[in-house]
Write a protein that holds these residues in place. Structure first.
Motif, PDB file in Angstrom:
ATOM      1  N   GLN A  10     -26.100 -69.842  -9.854  1.00 60.37           N
ATOM      2  CA  GLN A  10     -26.851 -68.639 -10.218  1.00 60.37           C
ATOM      3  C   GLN A  10     -28.310 -68.782  -9.794  1.00 60.37           C
ATOM      4  OE1 GLN A  10     -25.801 -65.569 -11.690  1.00 60.37           O
ATOM      5  NE2 GLN A  10     -27.812 -65.112 -10.840  1.00 60.37           N
ATOM      6  N   ARG A  11     -28.858 -69.977  -9.997  1.00 58.47           N
ATOM      7  CA  ARG A  11     -30.240 -70.241  -9.578  1.00 58.47           C
ATOM      8  C   ARG A  11     -30.365 -70.096  -8.057  1.00 58.47           C
ATOM      9  NH1 ARG A  11     -30.454 -74.825 -11.473  1.00 58.47           N
ATOM     10  NH2 ARG A  11     -30.417 -76.114  -9.603  1.00 58.47           N
ATOM     11  N   HIS A  12     -29.377 -70.592  -7.323  1.00 58.28           N
ATOM     12  CA  HIS A  12     -29.397 -70.463  -5.858  1.00 58.28           C
ATOM     13  C   HIS A  12     -29.375 -68.992  -5.455  1.00 58.28           C
ATOM     14  CE1 HIS A  12     -27.321 -74.670  -5.522  1.00 58.28           C
ATOM     15  NE2 HIS A  12     -28.588 -74.758  -5.872  1.00 58.28           N
ATOM     16  N   ALA A  13     -28.521 -68.205  -6.101  1.00 51.76           N
ATOM     17  CA  ALA A  13     -28.444 -66.776  -5.780  1.00 51.76           C
ATOM     18  C   ALA A  13     -29.792 -66.103  -6.045  1.00 51.76           C
ATOM     19  CB  ALA A  13     -27.342 -66.109  -6.597  1.00 51.76           C
ATOM     20  N   ASP A  14     -30.423 -66.468  -7.151  1.00 49.90           N
ATOM     21  CA  ASP A  14     -31.738 -65.903  -7.481  1.00 49.90           C
ATOM     22  C   ASP A  14     -32.786 -66.307  -6.448  1.00 49.90           C
ATOM     23  OD1 ASP A  14     -30.594 -64.792  -9.765  1.00 49.90           O
ATOM     24  OD2 ASP A  14     -31.398 -66.347 -11.117  1.00 49.90           O
ATOM     25  N   GLN A  15     -32.763 -67.571  -6.032  1.00 49.82           N
ATOM     26  CA  GLN A  15     -33.732 -68.049  -5.035  1.00 49.82           C
ATOM     27  C   GLN A  15     -33.530 -67.327  -3.698  1.00 49.82           C
ATOM     28  OE1 GLN A  15     -32.478 -72.189  -5.506  1.00 49.82           O
ATOM     29  NE2 GLN A  15     -34.603 -72.753  -5.977  1.00 49.82           N
ATOM     30  N   GLY A  24     -38.810 -58.836   3.170  1.00 50.07           N
ATOM     31  CA  GLY A  24     -38.758 -57.389   3.320  1.00 50.07           C
ATOM     32  C   GLY A  24     -37.363 -56.796   3.244  1.00 50.07           C
ATOM     33  N   GLY A  25     -36.401 -57.616   2.918  1.00 45.17           N
ATOM     34  CA  GLY A  25     -35.029 -57.131   2.789  1.00 45.17           C
ATOM     35  C   GLY A  25     -34.712 -56.737   1.359  1.00 45.17           C
ATOM     36  N   GLU A  26     -33.514 -56.245   1.163  1.00 45.06           N
ATOM     37  CA  GLU A  26     -33.051 -55.880  -0.170  1.00 45.06           C
ATOM     38  C   GLU A  26     -31.736 -56.604  -0.437  1.00 45.06           C
ATOM     39  OE1 GLU A  26     -31.817 -51.858  -2.512  1.00 45.06           O
ATOM     40  OE2 GLU A  26     -33.553 -51.789  -1.172  1.00 45.06           O
ATOM     41  N   PRO A  27     -31.749 -57.560  -1.371  1.00 41.91           N
ATOM     42  CA  PRO A  27     -30.534 -58.325  -1.640  1.00 41.91           C
ATOM     43  C   PRO A  27     -29.411 -57.432  -2.183  1.00 41.91           C
ATOM     44  CG  PRO A  27     -32.350 -59.048  -3.062  1.00 41.91           C
ATOM     45  CD  PRO A  27     -32.862 -57.949  -2.211  1.00 41.91           C
ATOM     46  N   ASP A  28     -28.206 -57.655  -1.709  1.00 41.77           N
ATOM     47  CA  ASP A  28     -27.028 -56.925  -2.180  1.00 41.77           C
ATOM     48  C   ASP A  28     -26.255 -57.846  -3.114  1.00 41.77           C
ATOM     49  OD1 ASP A  28     -24.707 -55.541  -2.616  1.00 41.77           O
ATOM     50  OD2 ASP A  28     -24.104 -55.439  -0.510  1.00 41.77           O
ATOM     51  N   LEU A  29     -26.416 -57.626  -4.400  1.00 42.37           N
ATOM     52  CA  LEU A  29     -25.766 -58.473  -5.399  1.00 42.37           C
ATOM     53  C   LEU A  29     -24.569 -57.787  -6.047  1.00 42.37           C
ATOM     54  CD1 LEU A  29     -28.990 -59.979  -7.014  1.00 42.37           C
ATOM     55  CD2 LEU A  29     -27.557 -60.953  -5.220  1.00 42.37           C
ATOM     56  N   ASN A  30     -24.075 -56.730  -5.424  1.00 40.76           N
ATOM     57  CA  ASN A  30     -22.892 -56.043  -5.932  1.00 40.76           C
ATOM     58  C   ASN A  30     -21.713 -57.014  -5.886  1.00 40.76           C
ATOM     59  OD1 ASN A  30     -20.305 -54.640  -5.640  1.00 40.76           O
ATOM     60  ND2 ASN A  30     -21.535 -52.775  -5.683  1.00 40.76           N
ATOM     61  N   GLU A  86     -32.946 -77.447   0.462  1.00 43.37           N
ATOM     62  CA  GLU A  86     -32.943 -77.810  -0.959  1.00 43.37           C
ATOM     63  C   GLU A  86     -31.613 -77.431  -1.609  1.00 43.37           C
ATOM     64  OE1 GLU A  86     -36.366 -75.829  -2.578  1.00 43.37           O
ATOM     65  OE2 GLU A  86     -37.762 -77.040  -1.393  1.00 43.37           O
ATOM     66  N   ILE A  87     -31.140 -76.235  -1.303  1.00 45.37           N
ATOM     67  CA  ILE A  87     -29.864 -75.779  -1.857  1.00 45.37           C
ATOM     68  C   ILE A  87     -28.731 -76.651  -1.323  1.00 45.37           C
ATOM     69  CG2 ILE A  87     -28.207 -73.874  -1.897  1.00 45.37           C
ATOM     70  CD1 ILE A  87     -30.626 -71.952  -1.966  1.00 45.37           C
ATOM     71  N   LEU A  88     -28.768 -76.963  -0.043  1.00 48.12           N
ATOM     72  CA  LEU A  88     -27.741 -77.815   0.564  1.00 48.12           C
ATOM     73  C   LEU A  88     -27.683 -79.172  -0.144  1.00 48.12           C
ATOM     74  CD1 LEU A  88     -25.662 -78.533   2.760  1.00 48.12           C
ATOM     75  CD2 LEU A  88     -27.598 -79.184   4.224  1.00 48.12           C
ATOM     76  N   ALA A  89     -28.821 -79.756  -0.424  1.00 46.72           N
ATOM     77  CA  ALA A  89     -28.852 -81.054  -1.111  1.00 46.72           C
ATOM     78  C   ALA A  89     -28.179 -80.965  -2.477  1.00 46.72           C
ATOM     79  CB  ALA A  89     -30.298 -81.545  -1.253  1.00 46.72           C
ATOM     80  N   GLU A  90     -28.429 -79.875  -3.203  1.00 40.57           N
ATOM     81  CA  GLU A  90     -27.771 -79.698  -4.505  1.00 40.57           C
ATOM     82  C   GLU A  90     -26.267 -79.534  -4.347  1.00 40.57           C
ATOM     83  OE1 GLU A  90     -29.366 -77.516  -7.926  1.00 40.57           O
ATOM     84  OE2 GLU A  90     -31.014 -76.953  -6.582  1.00 40.57           O
TER      85      GLU A  90
END
Length: 117
Positions: A10-15, A24-30, A86-90
């Protein structure tokens, strides 16, 4: 372990959503759209070890996906590349945790089987 990994995901998705917004994009979290773009599929395990194995398969897929993104970025976007590293390391830590759990639980199952003989 599953809860720790879920919280990290969840933290990765937020980051990633924050970085997309910064660019300048808009994340699609649907949720429906996320499932369609997923690199791994949901497979329900039949028992604890099976569930952990399926999670490990998903971790390995995401490790390859993040590695590919990092290679694609190269030096063109150092901030995004650093975030992905960083995410890859986790994710690699998660895979190691799961592998260790499988080995540990597999040994326990083997020991239980031996003690029943």
């Amino acid at each position: 372990e599953f809860l720790e990994h879920a919280n990290a995901e969840q933290r990765h998705a937020d980051q990633l959503a924050e970085r997309i917004t910064q660019l300048g994009g808009e994340p699609d979290l649907n949720p429906g759209n996320l499932v369609g773009r997923s690199h791994s599929e949901y497979v329900e395990g039949k028992g604890l070890i099976d569930m952990i194995r399926e999670d490990l398969v998903a971790e390995r897929i995401v490790i390859e996906s993040y590695s590919e993104i990092i290679r694609f970025l190269g030096n063109d976007d150092p901030s995004t590349r650093r975030l992905m590293e960083e995410i890859l390391a986790e994710e690699e830590d998660h895979a190691n945790d799961l592998r260790t759990l499988i080995e540990s639980l597999g040994k326990e199952e083997h020991d239980k089987t031996d003690s029943r003989r």
